[in-house]
Design a protein around this motif. Structure first.
Motif, PDB file in Angstrom:
ATOM      1  N   SER A  69      38.825   9.957 -13.330  1.00 17.37           N
ATOM      2  CA  SER A  69      39.281   9.637 -14.675  1.00 17.37           C
ATOM      3  C   SER A  69      38.199  10.078 -15.649  1.00 17.37           C
ATOM      4  CB  SER A  69      39.526   8.129 -14.809  1.00 17.37           C
ATOM      5  OG  SER A  69      39.830   7.789 -16.142  1.00 17.37           O
ATOM      6  N   TYR A  70      38.600  10.966 -16.546  1.00 18.53           N
ATOM      7  CA  TYR A  70      37.660  11.465 -17.551  1.00 18.53           C
ATOM      8  C   TYR A  70      38.451  12.151 -18.642  1.00 18.53           C
ATOM      9  CZ  TYR A  70      33.781  13.901 -19.738  1.00 18.53           C
ATOM     10  OH  TYR A  70      32.880  14.360 -20.644  1.00 18.53           O
ATOM     11  N   GLY A  71      38.033  12.012 -19.878  1.00 21.88           N
ATOM     12  CA  GLY A  71      38.822  12.475 -21.015  1.00 21.88           C
ATOM     13  C   GLY A  71      38.859  13.976 -21.202  1.00 21.88           C
ATOM     14  N   ALA A  72      37.846  14.677 -20.771  1.00 15.30           N
ATOM     15  CA  ALA A  72      37.782  16.129 -20.970  1.00 15.30           C
ATOM     16  C   ALA A  72      37.637  16.789 -19.601  1.00 15.30           C
ATOM     17  CB  ALA A  72      36.604  16.458 -21.873  1.00 15.30           C
ATOM     18  N   THR A  73      37.299  18.057 -19.586  1.00 13.94           N
ATOM     19  CA  THR A  73      37.098  18.735 -18.312  1.00 13.94           C
ATOM     20  C   THR A  73      35.820  18.230 -17.674  1.00 13.94           C
ATOM     21  OG1 THR A  73      38.205  20.706 -19.113  1.00 13.94           O
ATOM     22  CG2 THR A  73      36.798  20.941 -17.175  1.00 13.94           C
ATOM     23  N   PRO A  74      35.939  17.711 -16.470  1.00  8.79           N
ATOM     24  CA  PRO A  74      34.768  17.098 -15.829  1.00  8.79           C
ATOM     25  C   PRO A  74      33.962  18.095 -15.013  1.00  8.79           C
ATOM     26  CG  PRO A  74      36.691  16.756 -14.475  1.00  8.79           C
ATOM     27  CD  PRO A  74      37.152  17.552 -15.666  1.00  8.79           C
ATOM     28  N   TYR A  75      32.738  17.685 -14.702  1.00  8.94           N
ATOM     29  CA  TYR A  75      32.012  18.282 -13.595  1.00  8.94           C
ATOM     30  C   TYR A  75      32.386  17.471 -12.357  1.00  8.94           C
ATOM     31  CZ  TYR A  75      28.664  20.714 -16.708  1.00  8.94           C
ATOM     32  OH  TYR A  75      28.058  21.516 -17.644  1.00  8.94           O
ATOM     33  N   LEU A  76      32.673  18.125 -11.233  1.00 12.46           N
ATOM     34  CA  LEU A  76      33.084  17.418 -10.024  1.00 12.46           C
ATOM     35  C   LEU A  76      32.251  17.869  -8.834  1.00 12.46           C
ATOM     36  CD1 LEU A  76      36.881  17.713 -10.700  1.00 12.46           C
ATOM     37  CD2 LEU A  76      35.632  15.549 -10.568  1.00 12.46           C
ATOM     38  N   PHE A  77      31.954  16.926  -7.968  1.00 15.66           N
ATOM     39  CA  PHE A  77      31.053  17.186  -6.849  1.00 15.66           C
ATOM     40  C   PHE A  77      31.570  16.481  -5.590  1.00 15.66           C
ATOM     41  CE2 PHE A  77      27.519  18.602  -9.570  1.00 15.66           C
ATOM     42  CZ  PHE A  77      27.866  18.029 -10.772  1.00 15.66           C
ATOM     43  N   TRP A  78      31.229  17.072  -4.462  1.00 11.37           N
ATOM     44  CA  TRP A  78      31.345  16.393  -3.181  1.00 11.37           C
ATOM     45  C   TRP A  78      29.980  16.420  -2.496  1.00 11.37           C
ATOM     46  CZ3 TRP A  78      34.833  13.371  -0.851  1.00 11.37           C
ATOM     47  CH2 TRP A  78      36.160  13.394  -1.309  1.00 11.37           C
ATOM     48  N   TYR A  79      29.605  15.223  -1.987  1.00 14.83           N
ATOM     49  CA  TYR A  79      28.364  15.069  -1.243  1.00 14.83           C
ATOM     50  C   TYR A  79      28.686  14.514   0.134  1.00 14.83           C
ATOM     51  CZ  TYR A  79      25.593  15.649  -5.503  1.00 14.83           C
ATOM     52  OH  TYR A  79      25.006  16.158  -6.638  1.00 14.83           O
TER      53      TYR A  79
END
Lengths: 113, 110
Positions: free
Chosen positions: A26-36
């Motif tokens: 959930s985020y209002g704009a384009t997010p940075y996304l990660f998998w660890y």
């Protein structure tokens, strides 16, 4: 405020089978996304990240993830798992211009022979 | 290879003790973070720092403080340890959103 949901607490997969771990953000704009990934007793290691551009992201160890804006998802996939993939996996979201990440609660992956 | 080093893997402290957890990075990163990790709760941000002598509270700062006197070192301080601070503590540094984590310190408060 940004948030991440990993709906699966624990997944068991047979060695050689395909894998998909779910992540919704959930985020209002384009997010940075990660998998660890976190092996037992260790810190977290970055598998892959999405900032912009191609929505299908390739990572290390044969993993990939696809950003789907319409579904607010960033699911992690691997076509054929190995016993060494057994670990805990964390999805995380961040904001442009802000280094602070919000992590999901993690999905523990068990591999059976 | 970039490296984040946490000085202790395991610590056992008594209730009421002042505890210092040390973290050093060798990548010249400006950003450093302290998280605690608990089963079923994932990683929760305690404090972070964008620069020397600068700090900001994260989501769960109560009972903790931090110090960043040099760029490479970020210390987490438990002023008076309590049993509910028994946890795994993870330090990280970052540049452009990519975090590098230390191996963690498992703290037990008895």
């Amino acid at each position: 405020a940004q948030s991440v949901t990993q709906p699966d607490i624990h997944i068991t997969v047979s060695e050689g089978a395909s894998l998909e771990l779910r992540c919704n953000y959930s985020y209002g704009a384009t997010p940075y996304l990660f998998w660890y990934v976190q092996s037992p007793g260790q810190g977290l290691q970055l598998l892959l990240k999405y900032f912009s551009g191609d929505t299908l992201v390739q990572g290390i160890k044969g993993f990939e993830a696809e950003f789907k804006r319409s579904q607010s998802s960033f699911n992690l996939r691997k076509p054929s798992v190995h016993w060494s993939d057994a670990a805990e996996y964390f999805c995380a979201v961040g904001a442009h211009g802000n280094e602070k990440l919000t992590f999901g609660t993690g999905t523990r992956l068990t591999i059976i022979p | 290879d970039v490296k984040v080093t946490q000085s202790s893997r395991y610590l056992v402290k008594r209730t009421g003790e002042k505890v210092f957890l040390e973290c050093v990075q060798d990548m010249d990163h400006e950003n450093m973070f302290w998280y605690r990790q608990d089963p079923g709760l994932g990683l929760r941000l305690i404090y972070f720092s964008y620069d020397v002598k600068m700090k900001e509270k994260g989501d769960i700062p109560e009972g903790y403080s931090v110090s960043r006197e040099k760029k490479e070192r970020f210390s987490l301080i438990l002023e008076s340890a309590s049993t509910n601070q028994t946890s795994m503590y993870l330090c990280a540094s970052s540049l452009n959103g990519g975090y590098t984590f230390g191996s963690g310190t498992r703290l037990t408060v008895v």
